[in-house]
Motif scaffolding. Structure first.
Motif, PDB file in Angstrom:
ATOM      1  N   PRO A 130       9.915  -1.442  -4.882  1.00 41.97           N
ATOM      2  CA  PRO A 130       8.735  -1.285  -4.492  1.00 41.97           C
ATOM      3  C   PRO A 130       7.420  -0.751  -5.476  1.00 41.97           C
ATOM      4  O   PRO A 130       8.036  -0.260  -6.387  1.00 41.97           O
ATOM      5  CB  PRO A 130       8.478  -0.100  -3.190  1.00 41.97           C
ATOM      6  CG  PRO A 130      10.071   0.890  -3.828  1.00 41.97           C
ATOM      7  CD  PRO A 130      10.756  -0.146  -4.583  1.00 41.97           C
ATOM      8  N   ARG A 131       6.494  -1.462  -5.386  1.00 36.64           N
ATOM      9  CA  ARG A 131       5.329  -1.473  -6.221  1.00 36.64           C
ATOM     10  C   ARG A 131       4.183  -0.629  -5.556  1.00 36.64           C
ATOM     11  O   ARG A 131       3.263  -1.595  -5.128  1.00 36.64           O
ATOM     12  CB  ARG A 131       4.946  -2.352  -7.198  1.00 36.64           C
ATOM     13  CG  ARG A 131       3.709  -2.316  -8.071  1.00 36.64           C
ATOM     14  CD  ARG A 131       4.460  -1.833  -9.321  1.00 36.64           C
ATOM     15  NE  ARG A 131       3.274  -1.525 -10.386  1.00 36.64           N
ATOM     16  CZ  ARG A 131       2.911  -2.347 -11.248  1.00 36.64           C
ATOM     17  NH1 ARG A 131       3.233  -3.759 -11.055  1.00 36.64           N
ATOM     18  NH2 ARG A 131       1.961  -2.294 -12.136  1.00 36.64           N
ATOM     19  N   GLU A 135       1.049  -1.303   0.107  1.00 38.99           N
ATOM     20  CA  GLU A 135       0.058   0.060  -0.154  1.00 38.99           C
ATOM     21  C   GLU A 135       0.779   1.299  -0.101  1.00 38.99           C
ATOM     22  O   GLU A 135       1.867   1.279   0.422  1.00 38.99           O
ATOM     23  CB  GLU A 135      -0.918  -0.100   1.358  1.00 38.99           C
ATOM     24  CG  GLU A 135      -2.094   0.825   1.052  1.00 38.99           C
ATOM     25  CD  GLU A 135      -1.815   2.203   1.628  1.00 38.99           C
ATOM     26  OE1 GLU A 135      -2.960   3.048   0.797  1.00 38.99           O
ATOM     27  OE2 GLU A 135      -1.169   2.525   2.389  1.00 38.99           O
ATOM     28  N   GLU A 136       0.379   2.485  -0.681  1.00 36.80           N
ATOM     29  CA  GLU A 136       1.243   3.208  -0.905  1.00 36.80           C
ATOM     30  C   GLU A 136       1.733   4.178   0.435  1.00 36.80           C
ATOM     31  O   GLU A 136       2.578   4.974   0.138  1.00 36.80           O
ATOM     32  CB  GLU A 136       0.421   4.570  -1.967  1.00 36.80           C
ATOM     33  CG  GLU A 136      -0.799   5.066  -1.262  1.00 36.80           C
ATOM     34  CD  GLU A 136      -1.377   6.104  -2.123  1.00 36.80           C
ATOM     35  OE1 GLU A 136      -0.947   6.233  -3.370  1.00 36.80           O
ATOM     36  OE2 GLU A 136      -2.402   6.720  -1.901  1.00 36.80           O
ATOM     37  N   ASP A 137       1.042   4.012   1.570  1.00 40.64           N
ATOM     38  CA  ASP A 137       1.333   4.672   2.597  1.00 40.64           C
ATOM     39  C   ASP A 137       1.766   3.709   3.702  1.00 40.64           C
ATOM     40  O   ASP A 137       1.975   4.015   5.108  1.00 40.64           O
ATOM     41  CB  ASP A 137       0.259   5.274   3.458  1.00 40.64           C
ATOM     42  CG  ASP A 137      -0.023   6.456   2.440  1.00 40.64           C
ATOM     43  OD1 ASP A 137       0.835   7.321   2.073  1.00 40.64           O
ATOM     44  OD2 ASP A 137      -1.091   7.131   2.663  1.00 40.64           O
ATOM     45  N   ALA A 138       2.406   2.173   3.370  1.00 41.90           N
ATOM     46  CA  ALA A 138       2.874   1.518   4.103  1.00 41.90           C
ATOM     47  C   ALA A 138       4.115   1.960   4.791  1.00 41.90           C
ATOM     48  O   ALA A 138       5.129   2.442   4.059  1.00 41.90           O
ATOM     49  CB  ALA A 138       3.133   0.233   3.441  1.00 41.90           C
ATOM     50  N   HIS A 139       3.984   1.287   6.242  1.00 40.24           N
ATOM     51  CA  HIS A 139       5.452   1.543   6.802  1.00 40.24           C
ATOM     52  C   HIS A 139       6.808   1.277   6.205  1.00 40.24           C
ATOM     53  O   HIS A 139       7.781   1.741   6.049  1.00 40.24           O
ATOM     54  CB  HIS A 139       5.250   1.060   8.275  1.00 40.24           C
ATOM     55  CG  HIS A 139       6.222   1.499   9.237  1.00 40.24           C
ATOM     56  ND1 HIS A 139       7.603   0.877   9.403  1.00 40.24           N
ATOM     57  CD2 HIS A 139       6.349   2.320  10.309  1.00 40.24           C
ATOM     58  CE1 HIS A 139       8.395   1.449  10.227  1.00 40.24           C
ATOM     59  NE2 HIS A 139       7.872   2.450  10.796  1.00 40.24           N
ATOM     60  N   ILE A 140       6.630  -0.148   5.616  1.00 41.80           N
ATOM     61  CA  ILE A 140       7.905  -0.803   5.067  1.00 41.80           C
ATOM     62  C   ILE A 140       8.249   0.196   3.848  1.00 41.80           C
ATOM     63  O   ILE A 140       9.565   0.413   3.626  1.00 41.80           O
ATOM     64  CB  ILE A 140       7.574  -1.937   4.378  1.00 41.80           C
ATOM     65  CG1 ILE A 140       7.210  -3.013   5.579  1.00 41.80           C
ATOM     66  CG2 ILE A 140       8.733  -2.424   3.560  1.00 41.80           C
ATOM     67  CD1 ILE A 140       6.742  -4.330   5.028  1.00 41.80           C
ATOM     68  N   TYR A 141       7.348   1.166   3.219  1.00 45.81           N
ATOM     69  CA  TYR A 141       7.526   1.699   1.955  1.00 45.81           C
ATOM     70  C   TYR A 141       7.977   3.185   2.367  1.00 45.81           C
ATOM     71  O   TYR A 141       9.083   3.657   1.821  1.00 45.81           O
ATOM     72  CB  TYR A 141       6.441   1.889   1.077  1.00 45.81           C
ATOM     73  CG  TYR A 141       6.343   2.751  -0.164  1.00 45.81           C
ATOM     74  CD1 TYR A 141       7.540   2.744  -0.995  1.00 45.81           C
ATOM     75  CD2 TYR A 141       5.720   3.717  -0.397  1.00 45.81           C
ATOM     76  CE1 TYR A 141       7.640   3.448  -1.983  1.00 45.81           C
ATOM     77  CE2 TYR A 141       5.531   4.468  -1.729  1.00 45.81           C
ATOM     78  CZ  TYR A 141       6.700   4.068  -2.435  1.00 45.81           C
ATOM     79  OH  TYR A 141       6.918   4.983  -3.451  1.00 45.81           O
ATOM     80  N   LYS A 142       7.448   3.752   3.480  1.00 46.86           N
ATOM     81  CA  LYS A 142       7.490   5.027   3.669  1.00 46.86           C
ATOM     82  C   LYS A 142       8.670   5.193   4.946  1.00 46.86           C
ATOM     83  O   LYS A 142       9.564   6.409   4.800  1.00 46.86           O
ATOM     84  CB  LYS A 142       6.373   5.877   4.231  1.00 46.86           C
ATOM     85  CG  LYS A 142       5.250   5.795   2.940  1.00 46.86           C
ATOM     86  CD  LYS A 142       4.039   6.642   3.336  1.00 46.86           C
ATOM     87  CE  LYS A 142       4.430   8.179   3.354  1.00 46.86           C
ATOM     88  NZ  LYS A 142       3.297   8.969   3.638  1.00 46.86           N
ATOM     89  N   PHE A 143       8.659   4.358   5.853  1.00 40.19           N
ATOM     90  CA  PHE A 143       9.476   4.920   6.989  1.00 40.19           C
ATOM     91  C   PHE A 143      10.650   3.857   7.370  1.00 40.19           C
ATOM     92  O   PHE A 143      11.034   3.728   8.591  1.00 40.19           O
ATOM     93  CB  PHE A 143       8.393   4.712   8.266  1.00 40.19           C
ATOM     94  CG  PHE A 143       7.593   5.947   8.038  1.00 40.19           C
ATOM     95  CD1 PHE A 143       7.958   7.366   7.886  1.00 40.19           C
ATOM     96  CD2 PHE A 143       6.332   5.504   7.694  1.00 40.19           C
ATOM     97  CE1 PHE A 143       7.014   8.365   7.735  1.00 40.19           C
ATOM     98  CE2 PHE A 143       5.290   6.693   7.641  1.00 40.19           C
ATOM     99  CZ  PHE A 143       5.505   8.010   7.766  1.00 40.19           C
ATOM    100  N   GLU A 144      11.111   2.992   6.247  1.00 41.66           N
ATOM    101  CA  GLU A 144      12.116   1.813   6.892  1.00 41.66           C
ATOM    102  C   GLU A 144      13.340   2.164   5.888  1.00 41.66           C
ATOM    103  O   GLU A 144      14.124   1.326   5.565  1.00 41.66           O
ATOM    104  CB  GLU A 144      11.740   0.564   6.769  1.00 41.66           C
ATOM    105  CG  GLU A 144      10.500   0.342   7.511  1.00 41.66           C
ATOM    106  CD  GLU A 144      10.073  -1.121   7.758  1.00 41.66           C
ATOM    107  OE1 GLU A 144      10.761  -1.903   7.063  1.00 41.66           O
ATOM    108  OE2 GLU A 144       9.008  -1.434   8.398  1.00 41.66           O
ATOM    109  N   GLY A 145      13.546   3.687   5.544  1.00 38.98           N
ATOM    110  CA  GLY A 145      14.675   3.840   5.057  1.00 38.98           C
ATOM    111  C   GLY A 145      15.352   3.214   3.582  1.00 38.98           C
ATOM    112  O   GLY A 145      16.211   3.155   3.255  1.00 38.98           O
ATOM    113  N   ALA A 146      14.116   2.929   2.920  1.00 40.31           N
ATOM    114  CA  ALA A 146      14.498   2.325   1.765  1.00 40.31           C
ATOM    115  C   ALA A 146      15.035   1.111   1.571  1.00 40.31           C
ATOM    116  O   ALA A 146      15.457   0.706   0.695  1.00 40.31           O
ATOM    117  CB  ALA A 146      15.026   3.151   0.394  1.00 40.31           C
ATOM    118  N   ALA A 147      15.026   0.403   2.741  1.00 41.60           N
ATOM    119  CA  ALA A 147      15.657  -0.938   3.084  1.00 41.60           C
ATOM    120  C   ALA A 147      15.450  -1.949   1.960  1.00 41.60           C
ATOM    121  O   ALA A 147      16.377  -3.059   1.959  1.00 41.60           O
ATOM    122  CB  ALA A 147      15.582  -1.251   4.446  1.00 41.60           C
ATOM    123  N   ILE A 148      14.233  -2.154   1.449  1.00 40.96           N
ATOM    124  CA  ILE A 148      14.058  -3.196   0.798  1.00 40.96           C
ATOM    125  C   ILE A 148      14.724  -3.111  -0.688  1.00 40.96           C
ATOM    126  O   ILE A 148      15.162  -4.020  -1.354  1.00 40.96           O
ATOM    127  CB  ILE A 148      12.382  -3.452   0.473  1.00 40.96           C
ATOM    128  CG1 ILE A 148      11.812  -2.042  -0.469  1.00 40.96           C
ATOM    129  CG2 ILE A 148      11.796  -3.634   1.689  1.00 40.96           C
ATOM    130  CD1 ILE A 148      10.577  -2.394  -0.947  1.00 40.96           C
TER     131      ILE A 148
END
Length: 339
Positions: free
Chosen positions: A100-101, A79-92
């Motif tokens: 990310p998609r 999801e576009e506001d997911a924590h993994i996407y927004k708040f984990e320092g682009a770690a993925i």
């Protein structure tokens, strides 16, 4: 200070401190820490998964999931506001080499049809879809609870397409207590799940990731690669056991305090609660006042209340273990006085 910035600011209870003092310990890298083993077994039981792994943080747990589920060059739908996407320092991207998609959701819930349409076909031009990420409760939507039926539809669609589903359940116990749906039921519609011990459950450190035995074995190796292998870790795992046995049911108090705070805001001219307060997070819009969000937060701080600005007009407030019903009334009196 009345600290409403986050439920991460809680102090360990006396029972947690005593549990750390008395914890039986061993070298966890050798698999010899009995307190860690006990905590991981308890977490596996609660989530209904074959195995679990203690990790230092929710972000580490989420990243272990990505590293274990995917290969570099793949894509993760979330999801576009997911924590993994927004708040984990682009770690993925930085660690796993995964793109990310993001998909637009409604209060954190993604439409299964939109998700299925986003899964990549077999084409040399496209990355393969490596995994799907969900988040429950959804932080940026104000702690909203992901509907179980939505999770079920997403999971069934993902299974048809042979794509694993990971749940960032940092506040999954909040969702469970508020909805009456067990953590195990939520987790049954995921391949892997991460939940935090150090948020609403009040432990000073740590999170859990759970899944199949094979998944956890591979995730354990990734944890070691990231420097997350721990030694006499029972000292920090012991408060986590207290969190799981003593601190779950009391989350209802945090939810009640959050609703009371939101109802108080509704009676103050110029303030508007943006979200449906389902758990312990309130998003307050201050556009109707003379303050920006940052100015409002600063005025609160001057008067003994800590909160966080989300944007130009939005302020986030989070109830937790160390905020009492009396604190809520005090905060409302102070806030009314500055509007």
């Amino acid at each position: 200070m009345i600290d409403l910035r986050s439920d991460t600011v809680t102090k360990p209870t006396d029972k947690m401190r005593q549990a750390s003092l008395e914890a039986e310990v061993g070298d966890d890298v050798y698999g010899e820490d009995p307190t860690i083993k006990k905590l991981e077994a308890k977490a596996a039981e609660i989530t209904g998964k074959e195995a679990a792994l203690f990790v230092t943080s929710g972000t580490q747990g989420n990243q272990l999931a990505v590293l274990t589920h995917t290969r570099p060059g793949q894509e993760m739908i979330l999801e576009e506001d997911a924590h993994i996407y927004k708040f984990e320092g682009a770690a993925i991207s930085a660690l796993a080499g995964v793109q990310p998609r993001p998909i637009k959701g409604t209060k954190g819930a993604m439409n299964p049809e939109d998700l299925e349409a986003a899964i990549r076909p077999d084409d040399i031009h496209f990355p393969e879809t490596g995994m799907i990420g969900l988040e429950n409760t959804h932080n940026q939507s104000g702690g909203t609870i992901l509907p179980l039926e939505n999770m079920k539809e997403v999971y069934e669609m993902a299974r048809r397409n042979q794509v694993p589903v990971h749940l960032d359940g940092a506040r999954l116990f909040n969702a469970s207590v508020a909805s009456g749906i067990s953590v195990q039921t939520y987790a049954s519609y995921t391949d892997t799940v991460q939940f935090c011990l150090s948020k609403g459950l009040g432990a000073p450190i740590g999170s859990i990731i759970a899944g199949s035995k094979d998944f956890i074995q591979r995730a354990r190796k990734w944890r070691k690669r990231l420097g997350g292998g721990l030694r006499q870790a029972g000292i920090i795992a012991a408060p986590g056991m207290v969190a799981l046995t003593d601190m779950v049911d009391r989350l209802a108090e945090d939810h009640k305090n959050a609703k009371n705070l939101a109802q108080g805001f509704d009676r103050i001219d110029g303030l508007n609660v943006e979200n449906d307060v389902e758990t312990n997070i309130i998003v307050l819009n201050v556009k109707g006042t003379s303050y920006t969000a940052s100015e409002f937060v600063e005025r609160l701080k001057e008067r003994g209340i800590l909160a966080g600005a989300l944007g130009p007009d939005s302020v986030r407030l989070v109830t937790h273990l160390d905020v009492t019903s009396e604190d809520i009334e005090t905060a409302l009196t102070i806030i009314k006085g500055i509007i």
